[in-house]
Write a protein that holds these residues in place. Structure first.
Motif, PDB file in Angstrom:
ATOM      1  N   VAL A  18       0.943  -1.089   0.038  1.00 33.24           N
ATOM      2  CA  VAL A  18      -0.139  -0.075  -0.096  1.00 33.24           C
ATOM      3  C   VAL A  18       0.989   1.243  -0.028  1.00 33.24           C
ATOM      4  O   VAL A  18       2.012   1.303   0.847  1.00 33.24           O
ATOM      5  CB  VAL A  18      -0.862   0.168   1.319  1.00 33.24           C
ATOM      6  CG1 VAL A  18      -1.724   1.494   1.478  1.00 33.24           C
ATOM      7  CG2 VAL A  18      -1.849  -1.239   1.080  1.00 33.24           C
ATOM      8  N   PRO A  27      -5.484   5.277   3.101  1.00 31.80           N
ATOM      9  CA  PRO A  27      -5.525   4.697   1.858  1.00 31.80           C
ATOM     10  C   PRO A  27      -6.915   4.024   1.393  1.00 31.80           C
ATOM     11  O   PRO A  27      -7.143   4.279   0.123  1.00 31.80           O
ATOM     12  CB  PRO A  27      -4.453   3.665   1.781  1.00 31.80           C
ATOM     13  CG  PRO A  27      -3.653   4.037   2.817  1.00 31.80           C
ATOM     14  CD  PRO A  27      -4.507   4.852   3.906  1.00 31.80           C
ATOM     15  N   ALA A  28      -7.692   3.462   2.440  1.00 31.83           N
ATOM     16  CA  ALA A  28      -9.144   3.030   1.936  1.00 31.83           C
ATOM     17  C   ALA A  28      -9.782   2.715   3.185  1.00 31.83           C
ATOM     18  O   ALA A  28      -9.149   2.896   4.235  1.00 31.83           O
ATOM     19  CB  ALA A  28      -8.716   1.528   1.292  1.00 31.83           C
ATOM     20  N   THR A  37     -11.594   3.802  -1.833  1.00 30.16           N
ATOM     21  CA  THR A  37     -10.096   4.211  -1.793  1.00 30.16           C
ATOM     22  C   THR A  37      -9.923   5.531  -2.043  1.00 30.16           C
ATOM     23  O   THR A  37     -10.775   6.348  -2.753  1.00 30.16           O
ATOM     24  CB  THR A  37      -8.972   3.312  -2.793  1.00 30.16           C
ATOM     25  OG1 THR A  37      -9.387   4.005  -4.124  1.00 30.16           O
ATOM     26  CG2 THR A  37      -9.446   1.980  -2.865  1.00 30.16           C
ATOM     27  N   GLN A  40      -5.179   7.254  -5.822  1.00 29.00           N
ATOM     28  CA  GLN A  40      -4.175   6.659  -5.885  1.00 29.00           C
ATOM     29  C   GLN A  40      -2.941   6.974  -7.234  1.00 29.00           C
ATOM     30  O   GLN A  40      -3.637   7.173  -8.209  1.00 29.00           O
ATOM     31  CB  GLN A  40      -4.293   4.823  -5.836  1.00 29.00           C
ATOM     32  CG  GLN A  40      -4.921   4.383  -5.186  1.00 29.00           C
ATOM     33  CD  GLN A  40      -4.402   4.265  -3.541  1.00 29.00           C
ATOM     34  OE1 GLN A  40      -3.109   4.001  -3.566  1.00 29.00           O
ATOM     35  NE2 GLN A  40      -5.090   4.681  -2.535  1.00 29.00           N
ATOM     36  N   ASN A  73      -2.497  -0.200  -7.408  1.00 28.25           N
ATOM     37  CA  ASN A  73      -2.144   0.291  -6.192  1.00 28.25           C
ATOM     38  C   ASN A  73      -3.602   0.650  -5.427  1.00 28.25           C
ATOM     39  O   ASN A  73      -3.601   0.382  -4.057  1.00 28.25           O
ATOM     40  CB  ASN A  73      -1.573   1.658  -6.231  1.00 28.25           C
ATOM     41  CG  ASN A  73      -0.245   1.643  -6.862  1.00 28.25           C
ATOM     42  OD1 ASN A  73       0.534   0.574  -6.606  1.00 28.25           O
ATOM     43  ND2 ASN A  73       0.409   2.803  -7.228  1.00 28.25           N
ATOM     44  N   ALA A  77      -4.938  -1.081  -1.866  1.00 26.19           N
ATOM     45  CA  ALA A  77      -5.556  -0.432  -0.632  1.00 26.19           C
ATOM     46  C   ALA A  77      -6.692  -1.170  -0.416  1.00 26.19           C
ATOM     47  O   ALA A  77      -6.918  -1.253   1.035  1.00 26.19           O
ATOM     48  CB  ALA A  77      -5.695   1.103  -1.072  1.00 26.19           C
ATOM     49  N   SER A  80      -5.933  -4.019   1.934  1.00 26.99           N
ATOM     50  CA  SER A  80      -5.464  -3.700   3.073  1.00 26.99           C
ATOM     51  C   SER A  80      -6.778  -3.599   4.197  1.00 26.99           C
ATOM     52  O   SER A  80      -6.572  -3.723   5.387  1.00 26.99           O
ATOM     53  CB  SER A  80      -4.569  -2.332   3.163  1.00 26.99           C
ATOM     54  OG  SER A  80      -5.555  -1.206   3.140  1.00 26.99           O
TER      55      SER A  80
END
Length: 154
Positions: A18, A27-28, A37, A40, A73, A77, A80
């Motif tokens: 991430v 990021p999310a 998200t 990115q 990307n 995210a 994650s």
């Protein structure tokens, strides 16, 4: 590894780590059955592979590849937050921003990089609504930025 990550590997790609936030945001985040998200950037190993405006310093073809990197990307995210990309029911919406030279009007073609990659990885679950917006400048002088919204299985 999940089936989605197997598909990413089969495409010769690797799900990145991430990208750490550049400011005060996550990021999310998950809200109910959806993950949203943040935008990115096309970061690769902590750096932007290109900077500048699309249609000037960056070609539309290169920007399309960078949009695909942004989508990858974004999937990192999402992972994650949910732990397993196989939980994705569908990509609901993709929003892309293209730092554009004043006369550049090919934003939809640039964002096809993200859309096509999501389709290759997720099949029908990757088909989504989308907005492609031209802007004057993006963070770090990035040529493109992409955010996604996904519905996940409970």
């Amino acid at each position: 590894m999940s089936a989605v990550e197997d598909k990413i590997a089969a495409l010769g790609l690797k799900l990145p780590q991430v990208v750490p936030p550049l400011a005060s945001y996550q990021p999310a985040v998950r809200s109910g059955a959806y993950v949203y998200t943040s935008g990115q950037l096309p970061m690769v190993d902590g750096a932007l592979p290109a900077i500048g405006k699309v249609g000037a310093e960056v070609s539309a073809e290169q920007a399309k590849e960078l949009a695909a990197t942004c989508a990858l990307n974004a999937l990192a995210a999402v992972k994650s937050v949910i732990g397993d990309l196989d939980k994705i029911q569908r990509v609901v919406k993709v929003v892309g921003f293209v730092a554009s030279a004043p006369d550049f009007t090919g934003q939809p073609g640039v964002l096809n990089g993200a859309s096509e990659l999501l389709g290759e990885i997720l099949g029908d679950k990757g088909v989504h609504a989308r907005s492609a917006v031209g802007v004057a400048v993006l963070p770090l002088d990035a040529p493109v930025e992409v955010e996604i919204q996904v519905e996940i299985a409970e």
